[in-house]
Design a protein around this motif. Structure first.
Motif, PDB file in Angstrom:
ATOM      1  N   SER A  10       0.853  -1.185   0.000  1.00 41.62           N
ATOM      2  CA  SER A  10       0.000   0.000   0.000  1.00 41.62           C
ATOM      3  C   SER A  10       0.884   1.229   0.000  1.00 41.62           C
ATOM      4  CB  SER A  10      -0.916   0.021   1.230  1.00 41.62           C
ATOM      5  OG  SER A  10      -0.160   0.285   2.397  1.00 41.62           O
ATOM      6  N   VAL A  11       0.294   2.368  -0.355  1.00 41.64           N
ATOM      7  CA  VAL A  11       1.038   3.629  -0.313  1.00 41.64           C
ATOM      8  C   VAL A  11       1.309   4.022   1.129  1.00 41.64           C
ATOM      9  CG1 VAL A  11       1.023   6.063  -0.990  1.00 41.64           C
ATOM     10  CG2 VAL A  11       0.084   4.337  -2.536  1.00 41.64           C
ATOM     11  N   ASP A  12       0.370   3.745   2.036  1.00 39.22           N
ATOM     12  CA  ASP A  12       0.620   3.985   3.464  1.00 39.22           C
ATOM     13  C   ASP A  12       1.903   3.293   3.909  1.00 39.22           C
ATOM     14  OD1 ASP A  12      -1.349   5.692   4.411  1.00 39.22           O
ATOM     15  OD2 ASP A  12      -2.791   4.087   4.769  1.00 39.22           O
ATOM     16  N   CYS A  13       2.050   2.029   3.516  1.00 44.91           N
ATOM     17  CA  CYS A  13       3.243   1.264   3.894  1.00 44.91           C
ATOM     18  C   CYS A  13       4.495   1.849   3.252  1.00 44.91           C
ATOM     19  CB  CYS A  13       3.072  -0.202   3.505  1.00 44.91           C
ATOM     20  SG  CYS A  13       1.937  -1.106   4.577  1.00 44.91           S
ATOM     21  N   ALA A  14       4.375   2.297   2.017  1.00 45.09           N
ATOM     22  CA  ALA A  14       5.520   2.909   1.337  1.00 45.09           C
ATOM     23  C   ALA A  14       5.981   4.165   2.063  1.00 45.09           C
ATOM     24  CB  ALA A  14       5.162   3.225  -0.109  1.00 45.09           C
ATOM     25  N   MET A  15       5.039   4.961   2.519  1.00 47.54           N
ATOM     26  CA  MET A  15       5.382   6.174   3.259  1.00 47.54           C
ATOM     27  C   MET A  15       6.031   5.833   4.601  1.00 47.54           C
ATOM     28  SD  MET A  15       1.878   8.206   2.278  1.00 47.54           S
ATOM     29  CE  MET A  15       2.083   9.558   3.424  1.00 47.54           C
ATOM     30  N   THR A  16       5.518   4.794   5.252  1.00 47.51           N
ATOM     31  CA  THR A  16       6.125   4.335   6.507  1.00 47.51           C
ATOM     32  C   THR A  16       7.560   3.874   6.280  1.00 47.51           C
ATOM     33  OG1 THR A  16       3.997   3.641   7.430  1.00 47.51           O
ATOM     34  CG2 THR A  16       5.961   2.608   8.359  1.00 47.51           C
ATOM     35  N   ALA A  17       7.767   3.082   5.223  1.00 43.02           N
ATOM     36  CA  ALA A  17       9.105   2.564   4.920  1.00 43.02           C
ATOM     37  C   ALA A  17      10.070   3.693   4.594  1.00 43.02           C
ATOM     38  CB  ALA A  17       9.024   1.574   3.764  1.00 43.02           C
ATOM     39  N   GLU A  18       9.609   4.663   3.823  1.00 41.35           N
ATOM     40  CA  GLU A  18      10.469   5.804   3.497  1.00 41.35           C
ATOM     41  C   GLU A  18      10.872   6.560   4.760  1.00 41.35           C
ATOM     42  OE1 GLU A  18      10.476   9.565   0.430  1.00 41.35           O
ATOM     43  OE2 GLU A  18       8.580   9.071   1.411  1.00 41.35           O
ATOM     44  N   HIS A  19       9.913   6.844   5.616  1.00 44.05           N
ATOM     45  CA  HIS A  19      10.187   7.582   6.852  1.00 44.05           C
ATOM     46  C   HIS A  19      11.180   6.826   7.734  1.00 44.05           C
ATOM     47  CE1 HIS A  19       9.394  10.396  10.119  1.00 44.05           C
ATOM     48  NE2 HIS A  19       9.232   9.353  10.934  1.00 44.05           N
ATOM     49  N   ALA A  20      11.133   5.492   7.683  1.00 44.90           N
ATOM     50  CA  ALA A  20      12.011   4.668   8.526  1.00 44.90           C
ATOM     51  C   ALA A  20      13.396   4.473   7.929  1.00 44.90           C
ATOM     52  CB  ALA A  20      11.359   3.311   8.780  1.00 44.90           C
ATOM     53  N   GLY A  21      13.617   4.935   6.698  1.00 45.50           N
ATOM     54  CA  GLY A  21      14.962   4.880   6.133  1.00 45.50           C
ATOM     55  C   GLY A  21      15.178   3.911   4.993  1.00 45.50           C
ATOM     56  N   ALA A  22      14.106   3.326   4.449  1.00 44.57           N
ATOM     57  CA  ALA A  22      14.261   2.417   3.305  1.00 44.57           C
ATOM     58  C   ALA A  22      14.908   3.157   2.139  1.00 44.57           C
ATOM     59  CB  ALA A  22      12.907   1.863   2.876  1.00 44.57           C
ATOM     60  N   ASP A  23      15.653   2.420   1.337  1.00 44.93           N
ATOM     61  CA  ASP A  23      16.320   3.016   0.179  1.00 44.93           C
ATOM     62  C   ASP A  23      15.453   2.995  -1.073  1.00 44.93           C
ATOM     63  OD1 ASP A  23      19.081   3.493   1.299  1.00 44.93           O
ATOM     64  OD2 ASP A  23      18.882   1.349   1.688  1.00 44.93           O
ATOM     65  N   ARG A  24      14.554   2.020  -1.145  1.00 43.30           N
ATOM     66  CA  ARG A  24      13.741   1.857  -2.352  1.00 43.30           C
ATOM     67  C   ARG A  24      12.488   1.074  -1.969  1.00 43.30           C
ATOM     68  NH1 ARG A  24      17.495  -0.273  -5.466  1.00 43.30           N
ATOM     69  NH2 ARG A  24      16.954  -2.403  -4.947  1.00 43.30           N
ATOM     70  N   ILE A  25      11.420   1.290  -2.731  1.00 43.09           N
ATOM     71  CA  ILE A  25      10.149   0.602  -2.500  1.00 43.09           C
ATOM     72  C   ILE A  25       9.822  -0.270  -3.705  1.00 43.09           C
ATOM     73  CG2 ILE A  25       7.660   0.882  -2.139  1.00 43.09           C
ATOM     74  CD1 ILE A  25       9.383   1.905   0.200  1.00 43.09           C
ATOM     75  N   GLU A  26       9.447  -1.520  -3.459  1.00 43.81           N
ATOM     76  CA  GLU A  26       8.749  -2.305  -4.474  1.00 43.81           C
ATOM     77  C   GLU A  26       7.271  -2.203  -4.123  1.00 43.81           C
ATOM     78  OE1 GLU A  26       8.716  -6.758  -6.410  1.00 43.81           O
ATOM     79  OE2 GLU A  26       8.396  -6.572  -4.256  1.00 43.81           O
ATOM     80  N   LEU A  27       6.489  -1.571  -5.001  1.00 41.29           N
ATOM     81  CA  LEU A  27       5.074  -1.348  -4.721  1.00 41.29           C
ATOM     82  C   LEU A  27       4.231  -2.425  -5.391  1.00 41.29           C
ATOM     83  CD1 LEU A  27       3.032   0.565  -3.359  1.00 41.29           C
ATOM     84  CD2 LEU A  27       2.876   1.788  -5.549  1.00 41.29           C
ATOM     85  N   CYS A  28       3.390  -3.075  -4.600  1.00 40.05           N
ATOM     86  CA  CYS A  28       2.568  -4.188  -5.072  1.00 40.05           C
ATOM     87  C   CYS A  28       1.149  -4.051  -4.535  1.00 40.05           C
ATOM     88  CB  CYS A  28       3.107  -5.536  -4.565  1.00 40.05           C
ATOM     89  SG  CYS A  28       4.857  -5.830  -4.800  1.00 40.05           S
ATOM     90  N   ALA A  29       0.271  -4.849  -5.091  1.00 43.40           N
ATOM     91  CA  ALA A  29      -1.031  -5.120  -4.501  1.00 43.40           C
ATOM     92  C   ALA A  29      -1.065  -6.607  -4.140  1.00 43.40           C
ATOM     93  CB  ALA A  29      -2.149  -4.794  -5.487  1.00 43.40           C
ATOM     94  N   SER A  30      -2.008  -7.010  -3.317  1.00 45.52           N
ATOM     95  CA  SER A  30      -2.333  -8.410  -3.059  1.00 45.52           C
ATOM     96  C   SER A  30      -1.188  -9.224  -2.455  1.00 45.52           C
ATOM     97  CB  SER A  30      -2.824  -9.085  -4.349  1.00 45.52           C
ATOM     98  OG  SER A  30      -3.376 -10.359  -4.062  1.00 45.52           O
TER      99      SER A  30
END
Length: 248
Positions: A10-30
Motif C-alpha cells: 500500500s502507499v501507506d506502507c511505502a510512506m512508513t518505509a520511506e520515513h524509517a529509512g528504506a532506500d527503495r520501494i517495491e510497490l505491489c497489490a495483493s
C-alpha cells in the motif's frame, strides 16, 4: 553502500518505509498472491507522496509466470503507463513453458521500459537453469535480479546466491524472501549489496462490528479482519544493523 528495498502492499506502507529509512520501494497489490500490479490510484499517489525510488511490480495475476497473449498485452500497457508516470523502475518477469526466460517478450519489455531500471523478480527462482538465465538477463540489460537462490527462502538459497554473485557481470543480485533482521549478516558476509524484505507484521482491523459467517475470500481460513503492514521500527532496525555490519 548496502541498500534495503522494502516490499510494500500500500502507499501507506511505502510512506512508513520511506520515513524509517528504506532506500527503495517495491510497490505491489495483493500480499496473499505474492504481489500483483498496483492500481492506477496507488501508482498516482505513490508518485505524489513518496520521494525515494518506487519500482512497481507488473504481474497481472497470481500463479505461474508463463503468460497468455492477453496477459502480456496487459503487462505491456502497465509498463508503458508506469514509464509515462515517471517511475524510477519496474519489477517484472516471465518464463516460457519450458521454464526458461521468455526472451522475445522480455526484449519487448526492455524496449517499453525506456530509462527505467528493470528488476527481474522471483520468476527467476522458478527457472530451469539459473546460470543460463543470468547470462540471458545480462544480455537483455536487466538492472537487478530478485532471488531467493531458488529456495523457499533466501537463507536456504545462500549457496546459489553466492554463485550468482560471483558470476554476475551486470545485474545486481538482490536477496529476497525471508530476509529479516536476524539473518541479514549472512547475506552481508557473502557480499550481497542489496536486500529485499517486507519488514512487516499483521495488524488487526479497526472495525468494531465484524459480521460473522460471511467472507469475501474463497479460503474460509483467511482472516479478513487483519492485514499486512510494513513495520517502521523493523525497517529502521534493519537499516541500522546494515550500517553497523558494513562499517565493521
Amino acid at each position: 553502500m548496502m541498500k534495503l528495498e522494502v516490499c510494500c502492499f500500500s502507499v501507506d506502507c511505502a510512506m512508513t518505509a520511506e520515513h524509517a529509512g528504506a532506500d527503495r520501494i517495491e510497490l505491489c497489490a495483493s500480499q496473499s498472491e505474492g504481489g500483483l500490479t498496483p492500481s492506477y490510484g496507488s501508482l498516482r499517489l505513490a508518485r505524489e507522496r513518496v520521494k525515494i525510488p518506487v519500482h512497481p511490480i507488473v504481474r497481472p495475476r497470481g500463479g505461474d509466470f508463463c503468460y497468455s497473449t492477453v496477459d502480456f498485452e496487459i503487462m505491456k500497457n502497465d509498463v508503458a503507463q508506469i514509464r509515462e508516470m515517471g517511475f524510477a523502475g519496474v519489477v517484472i518477469g516471465m518464463l516460457d513453458d519450458e521454464g526458461h526466460i521468455d526472451l522475445a517478450r522480455m526484449r519487448e519489455v526492455m524496449k517499453l521500459s525506456g530509462d527505467m531500471a528493470v528488476t527481474f523478480h522471483r520468476a527467476f527462482d522458478m527457472c530451469q537453469n539459473p546460470i543460463l538465465a543470468l547470462e540471458q538477463l545480462t544480455q537483455l540489460g536487466v538492472a537487478r535480479i530478485l532471488t531467493s537462490g531458488q529456495q523457499q527462502n533466501a537463507e536456504l538459497g545462500l549457496p546459489l546466491l553466492r554463485d550468482l554473485l560471483h558470476a554476475s557481470q551486470g545485474p545486481v543480485i538482490m536477496a529476497g524472501a525471508g530476509v529479516r533482521l536476524s539473518n541479514m549478516h549472512k547475506f552481508v558476509d557473502i557480499g550481497i549489496q542489496e536486500l529485499h524484505s517486507s519488514a512487516g507484521h499483521t495488524v488487526p482491523s479497526t472495525m468494531r462490528y465484524r459480521k460473522a459467517g460471511v467472507t469475501m475470500c474463497a479460503d474460509n481460513e483467511f482472516d479478513e479482519f487483519s492485514h499486512y503492514c510494513v513495520d517502521g521500527e523493523t525497517v529502521e532496525a534493519m537499516k541500522n544493523a546494515l550500517a553497523m555490519l558494513t562499517s565493521s
